[in-house]
Design a protein around this motif. Sequence first.
Motif, PDB file in Angstrom:
ATOM      1  N   LEU A  14      78.028  70.119 -89.486  1.00 34.93           N
ATOM      2  CA  LEU A  14      77.097  69.528 -88.733  1.00 34.93           C
ATOM      3  C   LEU A  14      77.039  70.346 -87.079  1.00 34.93           C
ATOM      4  N   ILE A  15      78.473  70.196 -86.837  1.00 32.15           N
ATOM      5  CA  ILE A  15      79.395  70.413 -85.167  1.00 32.15           C
ATOM      6  C   ILE A  15      79.772  71.857 -85.487  1.00 32.15           C
ATOM      7  N   VAL A  16      79.953  72.787 -85.833  1.00 32.87           N
ATOM      8  CA  VAL A  16      79.683  74.182 -86.359  1.00 32.87           C
ATOM      9  C   VAL A  16      78.161  74.824 -86.019  1.00 32.87           C
ATOM     10  N   ALA A  17      77.161  73.983 -86.706  1.00 35.64           N
ATOM     11  CA  ALA A  17      75.878  73.908 -86.067  1.00 35.64           C
ATOM     12  C   ALA A  17      75.163  74.301 -85.187  1.00 35.64           C
ATOM     13  N   LEU A  18      75.658  73.179 -84.447  1.00 36.64           N
ATOM     14  CA  LEU A  18      75.319  72.841 -83.372  1.00 36.64           C
ATOM     15  C   LEU A  18      75.943  73.359 -82.243  1.00 36.64           C
ATOM     16  N   ALA A  19      77.078  73.475 -82.562  1.00 38.53           N
ATOM     17  CA  ALA A  19      77.889  74.496 -81.797  1.00 38.53           C
ATOM     18  C   ALA A  19      77.179  76.128 -81.419  1.00 38.53           C
ATOM     19  N   LEU A  20      77.100  76.832 -82.393  1.00 37.76           N
ATOM     20  CA  LEU A  20      76.874  77.927 -82.612  1.00 37.76           C
ATOM     21  C   LEU A  20      75.488  77.952 -82.096  1.00 37.76           C
ATOM     22  N   VAL A  21      74.308  77.250 -82.418  1.00 40.41           N
ATOM     23  CA  VAL A  21      72.650  76.902 -81.854  1.00 40.41           C
ATOM     24  C   VAL A  21      72.819  76.722 -80.460  1.00 40.41           C
ATOM     25  N   HIS A  22      73.708  76.126 -79.664  1.00 43.88           N
ATOM     26  CA  HIS A  22      74.204  75.350 -78.526  1.00 43.88           C
ATOM     27  C   HIS A  22      73.775  76.130 -77.404  1.00 43.88           C
ATOM     28  N   ARG A  23      74.109  77.634 -77.615  1.00 48.83           N
ATOM     29  CA  ARG A  23      74.260  78.490 -76.329  1.00 48.83           C
ATOM     30  C   ARG A  23      73.026  79.193 -76.293  1.00 48.83           C
ATOM     31  N   PRO A  24      72.440  79.948 -77.666  1.00 49.12           N
ATOM     32  CA  PRO A  24      70.562  80.417 -76.940  1.00 49.12           C
ATOM     33  C   PRO A  24      70.159  79.703 -77.575  1.00 49.12           C
ATOM     34  N   LEU A  25      70.126  78.318 -77.484  1.00 50.90           N
ATOM     35  CA  LEU A  25      69.109  77.242 -77.016  1.00 50.90           C
ATOM     36  C   LEU A  25      69.049  76.586 -75.839  1.00 50.90           C
ATOM     37  N   GLY A  26      69.847  76.946 -75.441  1.00 53.46           N
ATOM     38  CA  GLY A  26      70.088  76.469 -73.940  1.00 53.46           C
ATOM     39  C   GLY A  26      69.954  77.672 -72.812  1.00 53.46           C
ATOM     40  N   ASP A  27      70.238  78.940 -73.458  1.00 57.34           N
ATOM     41  CA  ASP A  27      70.001  79.709 -72.429  1.00 57.34           C
ATOM     42  C   ASP A  27      68.282  79.936 -72.385  1.00 57.34           C
ATOM     43  N   TYR A  28      68.070  79.651 -73.679  1.00 53.51           N
ATOM     44  CA  TYR A  28      66.604  79.899 -74.007  1.00 53.51           C
ATOM     45  C   TYR A  28      65.563  79.281 -73.511  1.00 53.51           C
ATOM     46  N   MET A  29      66.183  77.642 -73.541  1.00 54.78           N
ATOM     47  CA  MET A  29      65.171  76.136 -72.777  1.00 54.78           C
ATOM     48  C   MET A  29      65.412  76.761 -70.805  1.00 54.78           C
ATOM     49  N   ALA A  30      66.623  77.141 -70.557  1.00 53.37           N
ATOM     50  CA  ALA A  30      66.910  77.765 -69.134  1.00 53.37           C
ATOM     51  C   ALA A  30      65.562  78.626 -68.626  1.00 53.37           C
ATOM     52  N   ALA A  31      65.424  79.893 -69.845  1.00 50.87           N
ATOM     53  CA  ALA A  31      64.618  80.634 -69.359  1.00 50.87           C
ATOM     54  C   ALA A  31      62.966  79.884 -69.666  1.00 50.87           C
ATOM     55  N   VAL A  32      62.832  79.459 -70.338  1.00 48.56           N
ATOM     56  CA  VAL A  32      61.510  79.087 -70.417  1.00 48.56           C
ATOM     57  C   VAL A  32      60.834  77.961 -68.978  1.00 48.56           C
ATOM     58  N   PHE A  33      62.132  77.824 -68.466  1.00 46.70           N
ATOM     59  CA  PHE A  33      61.480  76.734 -67.421  1.00 46.70           C
ATOM     60  C   PHE A  33      61.597  77.843 -65.353  1.00 46.70           C
ATOM     61  N   SER A  34      62.521  78.558 -66.161  1.00 48.70           N
ATOM     62  CA  SER A  34      62.702  79.879 -65.098  1.00 48.70           C
ATOM     63  C   SER A  34      61.616  80.502 -65.014  1.00 48.70           C
ATOM     64  N   LEU A 265      70.866  70.721 -73.839  1.00 48.58           N
ATOM     65  CA  LEU A 265      70.507  70.918 -72.579  1.00 48.58           C
ATOM     66  C   LEU A 265      71.424  70.727 -71.848  1.00 48.58           C
ATOM     67  N   PRO A 266      72.969  70.244 -71.801  1.00 51.43           N
ATOM     68  CA  PRO A 266      73.070  70.789 -71.128  1.00 51.43           C
ATOM     69  C   PRO A 266      74.236  71.905 -70.577  1.00 51.43           C
ATOM     70  N   ARG A 267      73.860  72.980 -71.150  1.00 56.17           N
ATOM     71  CA  ARG A 267      73.435  74.420 -71.718  1.00 56.17           C
ATOM     72  C   ARG A 267      72.356  75.051 -70.372  1.00 56.17           C
ATOM     73  N   THR A 268      71.377  74.164 -70.752  1.00 57.47           N
ATOM     74  CA  THR A 268      70.178  74.537 -70.199  1.00 57.47           C
ATOM     75  C   THR A 268      70.275  74.079 -68.736  1.00 57.47           C
ATOM     76  N   PHE A 269      70.966  73.242 -68.043  1.00 57.62           N
ATOM     77  CA  PHE A 269      71.543  72.439 -67.140  1.00 57.62           C
ATOM     78  C   PHE A 269      72.547  73.457 -66.099  1.00 57.62           C
ATOM     79  N   GLY A 270      73.397  74.071 -67.379  1.00 57.14           N
ATOM     80  CA  GLY A 270      74.267  74.639 -66.583  1.00 57.14           C
ATOM     81  C   GLY A 270      74.061  76.416 -66.127  1.00 57.14           C
ATOM     82  N   ARG A 271      73.379  76.818 -67.013  1.00 57.79           N
ATOM     83  CA  ARG A 271      72.474  77.747 -66.699  1.00 57.79           C
ATOM     84  C   ARG A 271      71.403  77.929 -65.036  1.00 57.79           C
ATOM     85  N   MET A 272      71.138  76.435 -64.882  1.00 58.45           N
ATOM     86  CA  MET A 272      70.481  76.858 -64.043  1.00 58.45           C
ATOM     87  C   MET A 272      70.601  76.330 -62.838  1.00 58.45           C
TER      88      MET A 272
END
Lengths: 554, 211
Positions: A14-34, A265-272
């Motif tokens: 579970l942790i590995v899956a979350l670690a792999l996905v959180h960067r692309p998903l977080g970046d994607y969400m930052a792009a969506v809202f920017s 979302l913290p990744r999204t926050f960091g990006r933004m």
Amino acid sequence: MSPVLADVLQVTALIVALALVHRPLGDYMAAVFSSEKHLRVEKWIYRSVGANPNAEMRWSAYLRAVLAFSAVSVLLLYVLQRVQDVLPLSLGFKAITPDQAFNTAASFVSNTNWQSYSGEAAMSHVTQTAGLAVQNFVSAAVGIAVAVALVRGFARSRTGELGNFWADLVRGTVRILVPISVIAAIVLVAAGAIQNFGGIHELTTVTGQTQSISPGAVASQEAIKDLGTNGGGYFNANSAHPFENPNGFSNLLTIFLLLVIPFSLPRTFGRMVGNVKQGYAIVAAMGTIWFVGVVLVTWIEYAHPGAASQLAGGAMEGKEQRFGEGASSLFAVSTTMTSTGSVNSFHDSFSGLSGGVLLLGMMLGELAPGGVGSGLYGMLIMAVIAVFLAGLMVGRTPEYLGKKIGTREIKLAACYILITPALVLVGTAVAMALPDGKEAMTNVGAHGFSEVLYAYTSASNNNGSAFAGFGANTPFFNTTLGLCMLLGRFLPMVFVLALAGSLAEQTPVPATAGTLRTEKPLFTGLLVGAILIITGLTFFPALALGPLAEGLGS
Amino acid sequence: MNTSVSNTGRLLMAALRMLLVLTVVTGILYPLAVTGVAQALFHDKANGSIVKAGGKEVGSSLVGQSWDLPKQNPDDENEAARPDPKWFQPRPSNSSYDPLATGSSQLGASDSRLVQAVKDAKQQVAEFNGVPESEVPKDAVTGSASAIDPHISPEYARIQINRVARENGLTEQQVAKLVADHTDGRTLGFLGEPHVNVLELNLALRDLAKS
């Protein structure tokens, strides 16, 4: 393979899956809202609604839009339940009573999804899909929108503008929640979850009895129920029902879904805010608290204290054989700490101390990692408090991400952290003082008190899980818990958006040698400490009366 | 004052239109699209994994059922259910395996009523299967979460082999092999717990006993 080794592998996967996905998903969400661009379907939506997605809103306008949208949501969902008997596809179910319809409308609009009804015996196809499932999407999108508005408050300067609520709402729904839900729903069906609009299917079993097999568009609702950290099950047994959660794989997928957006979302926050390390500090605090909770509850459930569990040889009461203690504990911690509230096992039958950890997970304020959106803004409020505490220690005006945390900011943050404890403790006290509290308990003594405390904690923090022995379907509880859900959701949003507006107006101060480095592990430690101290001081007396008394007494 | 009232009214109308449009997208198009794909690709699963035997529908592989003897008096609602010794028995259920009333007992882990229920179940299961109480596994004496748990643990299946073989005129080896064939390990090797599907096991048992 021993059960413990299997659990270790499961948590690791579970942790590995979350670690792999959180960067692309977080970046994607930052792009969506920017992004400046609108998709074709979004343009169609804005046109048919008559909203201008490019108009910037100040915090008060943003808040008004949030409240207006949520108010009509409550109203429409209430009406839908009251007239479901005369609409098509009613399955023969009656209209829901006024107090229960209010409770359910408040519950789904506030992203709580507390259920005082039993899905398979109350709600029609239309209510489930066009009412409840819609709120699963949009209440989650509202949460993300408010979080993004707060992040913009940190990221922007010398402006009071926080973006456009309608654009944030539509983008969160169309670009994030719907696409992931479609994929997740189809995978769930492949695993065995049902997805149909049929009637109740009657058949004759081998021993000659009649059995009624429930129908439903279950997988599609299951996907957004967990992805949007909603938690309202199609059936009363929620994710313990084999039609919602048929095997070990669907179980892990479900847990992944309910954690993935809050942890990204913290990744999204960091990006933004232009520094991804700031996001890492936040996600580290979330992850630490969640992981400690998982270890504690899993350990206690395997040790199975409690007279009945001791006699049975294991804590399997209220748990499914295909999941066992480990997968049930992992689910229980993840669902209570994300404000989801779906269950694959019944928390009422967990040992007293495990129940205490689950309660504490909610009392922390749903921020480790918390609900979609609400987890991030809850954690950022705590970060403001933490830098304030650090500022007091060294005697300088605190700042966070270049923004001064002055009197106005700290007052707003303080108001935020006072709301849910006030609702929980006052609500529990009132219920216990009136005859209603005692009448609703299934259990007696300390565990009975825990049931009431759990109900108000769950409602006020917008979690929605229950010590389900609690008989909550009375006018008193439907009304008071409904109010707790609405106030616990929307009052904090007022302070979050006011804070965002105040931060966005500031001119950033340059970092100096004396500035607290909020991207460092030291700050993560400070943040976790602040959360535990604030929650501990607030709730210790109540916890001592319930789960601690039960756990230490048995 | 009047402008603020009409502003609020305009805002609420915009909110209502937004909600209705999003209802079309997420409440109608989304579930219909998923249903379409699900029905086309996974027709049996999407409709409840219905199990047929001899051309007749007899249950769902995901929904447990009770395996009791017929009632002595069908009109007596309070008559206690008596498990049929011919079949593998499932876990205790809070709703007698009624799929329209799912959910668990909700009793706390140290509740005196739950202690009594476990004590009674342990004695009953031990006596029914002719094994010492110490061999009765935890899932045999505790109610599931859904009340329609379709599975039992391999240990619970094992202590039933002797009785089931005797009642069906089969050898223990035959029935033990049947149990082994119907034991599913953890999903993907590490997810969840090993389990035995009671309906599928009993259907296979019936076929074996007939032949």
